[in-house]
Design an enzyme around this catalytic site. Structure first.
Site, short mmCIF file in Angstrom:
data_model
loop_
_atom_site.label_atom_id
_atom_site.label_comp_id
_atom_site.label_asym_id
_atom_site.label_seq_id
_atom_site.Cartn_x
_atom_site.Cartn_y
_atom_site.Cartn_z
N ASP A 1 -11.58 1.99 6.60
CA ASP A 1 -11.09 3.45 7.26
C ASP A 1 -11.49 4.39 6.02
O ASP A 1 -10.64 4.74 5.48
CB ASP A 1 -9.66 3.45 7.39
CG ASP A 1 -9.20 4.65 7.89
OD1 ASP A 1 -9.95 5.52 8.47
OD2 ASP A 1 -7.95 5.00 7.58
N LYS B 1 -10.95 11.68 6.82
CA LYS B 1 -11.10 10.54 7.45
C LYS B 1 -12.23 10.37 8.64
O LYS B 1 -12.90 9.38 8.87
CB LYS B 1 -9.90 10.03 8.26
CG LYS B 1 -8.60 9.98 7.20
CD LYS B 1 -8.63 8.61 6.83
CE LYS B 1 -7.15 8.32 6.05
NZ LYS B 1 -7.14 6.98 5.44
N HIS C 1 0.69 -1.17 0.11
CA HIS C 1 0.10 0.16 0.07
C HIS C 1 0.89 1.27 -0.23
O HIS C 1 0.78 2.30 -0.68
CB HIS C 1 -1.04 0.10 1.17
CG HIS C 1 -1.55 1.25 1.38
ND1 HIS C 1 -2.56 1.79 0.47
CD2 HIS C 1 -1.55 2.26 2.42
CE1 HIS C 1 -2.99 3.01 0.80
NE2 HIS C 1 -2.42 3.20 2.16
N GLU D 1 -11.05 1.80 2.83
CA GLU D 1 -9.54 1.40 2.99
C GLU D 1 -9.96 -0.18 3.72
O GLU D 1 -10.26 0.21 5.06
CB GLU D 1 -8.74 2.23 3.89
CG GLU D 1 -8.38 3.36 2.85
CD GLU D 1 -7.50 4.20 3.51
OE1 GLU D 1 -7.23 4.25 4.88
OE2 GLU D 1 -6.44 4.92 2.84
N GLU E 1 -8.89 -2.65 6.16
CA GLU E 1 -8.02 -2.75 7.30
C GLU E 1 -8.45 -3.91 8.06
O GLU E 1 -9.55 -4.31 8.41
CB GLU E 1 -7.92 -1.37 8.02
CG GLU E 1 -7.60 -0.37 7.13
CD GLU E 1 -7.06 1.06 7.81
OE1 GLU E 1 -6.69 0.90 9.15
OE2 GLU E 1 -6.80 1.86 7.35
#
Lengths: 422, 422
Positions: free
Chosen positions: B240, B260, B141, B206, B208
């Site tokens: 996320d 975020k 990433h 995202e 995670e």
């Protein structure tokens, strides 16, 4: 709206020195303990505290519809969450009880349980902080940092005047004034050598204030600049301790982390935004014009005199900085509006700090980094020693107060001692 | 140390499909509600939940010395804080009760109050998250992002292989799987034009995982890599959500903030680290050698298959990514050690997320940013539409499971729906 307790003509039957931070026009909230009390909410008045739980228990707050044990909680969150209408009435009623025209408490047989010397009690963390955010909103500070580490000709980054830059910080390591902590260890990167691990060498304070959220929002809600004050309960002094050498190595690209989260210090008394209203001044002129959602009207800065002192072990304290909250480029209201414009929710007890508050003059810089210009110009202490940054066993003390028309509203002290690395 | 409940030979008297995430070797913890129950702790088994409060209330946990209402709290924090010795015994006892060699619950007249269909209950936030940290620990990433936004020849920043880069995130907007949220608005900066305000255009997931802290430390304490597992209670899947265009403009120099903190999504079941132990694999070979405090021994990565699906409104879901937690460069243990090496304290319920988990192959990338390479290669959905990023009314679903020797230990789903901007 007129706030009764702010009346500059009020005098207390309690003896209050003219230079006391805790005039009858202030009445900040805190939580204390002593041999008898595990944790009770209290108010500061002169050199004393007034135990709010005891006063409530003795029925002096009847008519305010307060829950029975609201002042016996570990934190003020539940009280603050009752809303400004309630907390304002409570402050007005405390003001009335302390006024020299009122005799209810003056002659109370329980006076010794209600009033205690501040020097005889221990102040605790006043709120349970949910989320903590730190902004970066002083233009003089951001310019100084930009000059030192980036381009002196283009010290401010392109986004700086368009939005109040901020980042999330660590709530768990925020401590109340009076604590000590060990110099943090971490990774640092010498020039032209691989990184090393050891005690931080460039430990610094950051002179800040912080506001405490007083009203919850739900995810998706936004707080306008016009309504922002309804969501701010009050303010404290804040030392955002920083390990400069750890920060330099770690912070690209995701921001400060271990350089900050080892410890932060807050003052124990939450000065209500209500008590600060008389000291509002015009904000910084913002050029270029901000986007409409960040526009605001009225005087939204606050004239708060700020001071930082360093006290070496067994020695006298030396003032190293005299700044003022009025130098902030972005106001607290703009910070809160920006923080929530994407729908981010806030909770009662959340803390949002200003970022280092520097003024335009050299003696007004809010960190050793700026005051000594990265160590190039050390500061002399009263004991003859010099400081580039903070030494082991130094105590850093922050103070702050507003003054106008013979009324003083202050924050008390925000102090902590740095111990050597373990 | 042998963990009884992990025995691969165990079979349950409850009917569990071979592809169920919730085998008798898993037994993850969550909190549920339904018409009868406000919030009770529970365990997942096959397609059912087992109400731990009810089982405790009926004295099936006697001998474990559990507080009476430990499973009736809103969150699992108090239970987790009892310590691994207790939570491990509890999981062993649950395993025993569910084993086909045990008849205690099989014949219980209270079976209907103890066991409920997962489809008939609502899963709640399992923990009260104090502080939330997000790392950036997948090398594929970080390399992809570096190639796209910085220098393809020097994609990784100089500090990346020396420390697990991380930053603090917002805890208040972490929601449990099944929620929806509105597309965030914010400032974005078109090329060669002043910033504008409006709905984010490049909304991304995202992929995670996150671990939940199970044991508190005091300020000044450090957790070694060797002891780190004692402080990790378990893991969840984590999305996320990121607004790429807001992030690009705001994140220099202090990291991601409004890009975020509008929303994050976690799966409702905390899979214990104990249940994941059988799936440990060797970690990424770390070159250059890390500093001694980050060294570790043993197999500290975990083989967790991860999948991301996008489900457009009224349409079938399309798998867009298949990754694996084993591709992580930095282990959870290293992350926790690094986080505390400066004395930063952690609390039970704190959450630490991995950062986007990408594998080396294109179909293993953990975000649309990487999968479509900034939108250059859109992904086709089963309904014929294309995605560069996430569209309004899309639901993003993450799944994860470990599988070995016919034992499957999975996480269930982590899903959320994006609504249009308000």
């Amino acid at each position: 709206m007129e706030i009764k307790a702010n009346n500059p003509a009020l005098k207390s039957w309690i003896d209050i020195k003219p230079d006391s931070d805790f005039s009858i026009q202030n009445l900040p909230f805190g939580v204390y303990s002593d041999k008898q009390v595990t944790h009770h909410a209290c108010i500061a008045i002169g050199e004393q505290i007034m135990d709010l739980h005891m006063v409530h228990h003795l029925h002096y707050f009847k008519g305010l519809s307060l829950p029975e044990n609201i002042f016996a909680n570990q934190y003020l969150n539940e009280f603050i969450a009752l809303g400004k209408e309630v907390t304002r009435k409570l402050r007005d009623r405390v003001s009335e009880l302390l006024s020299n025209t009122n005799t209810e408490l003056q002659n109370s047989p329980n006076k010794d349980q209600i009033f205690k010397k501040q020097s005889a009690v221990q102040m605790l963390m006043p709120v349970r902080i949910g989320d903590y955010t730190d902004f970066y909103s002083s233009i003089d500070h951001a310019t100084n940092v930009g000059k030192m580490f980036r381009d002196p000709e283009n010290a401010l980054l392109p986004n700086w005047k368009h939005l109040p830059v901020g980042y999330h910080g660590r709530a768990s390591s925020i401590c109340v004034s009076g604590h000590s902590f060990h110099r943090p260890k971490g990774q640092m990167k010498p020039n032209d050598a691989p990184p090393v691990f050891g005690p931080c060498k460039l430990l610094d304070f950051e002179l800040e204030t912080a506001f405490i959220i007083g009203k919850q929002t739900q995810m998706g809600e936004t707080i306008s600049t016009e309504k922002a004050d309804d969501y701010i309960f009050g303010m404290v002094l804040f030392n955002d301790w920083s390990a400069r050498d750890i920060q330099t190595w770690e912070y690209v690209p995701l921001g400060p982390f271990l350089a900050k989260n080892f410890a932060s210090t807050m003052s124990p008394w939450i000065v209500t935004l209500d008590a600060l209203e008389p000291f509002r001044v015009a904000g910084y002129k913002q050029e270029p014009k901000v986007l409409p959602y960040l526009e605001y009207t009225g005087n939204k800065n606050i004239d708060i005199n700020l001071e930082v002192l360093i006290q070496p072990e067994n020695s006298e304290a030396t003032t190293v900085s005299e700044s003022n909250y009025k130098y902030m480029y972005w106001t607290a209201e703009q910070q809160l509006t920006h923080h929530t414009v994407n729908g981010c929710n806030v909770n009662v007890g959340d803390m949002m700090a200003s970022g280092t508050i520097s003024g335009p003059e050299k003696h007004q810089f809010g960190s050793m980094l700026e005051l000594t210009w990265r160590g190039a110009n050390p500061i002399k202490m009263k004991d003859g020693s010099e400081r580039k940054f903070i030494n082991d066993n130094d105590t850093v003390i922050m103070k702050g107060y507003c003054q106008k028309n013979n009324v003083r509203v202050g924050f008390g002290e925000c102090k902590a001692k740095l111990l050597s690395a373990t």
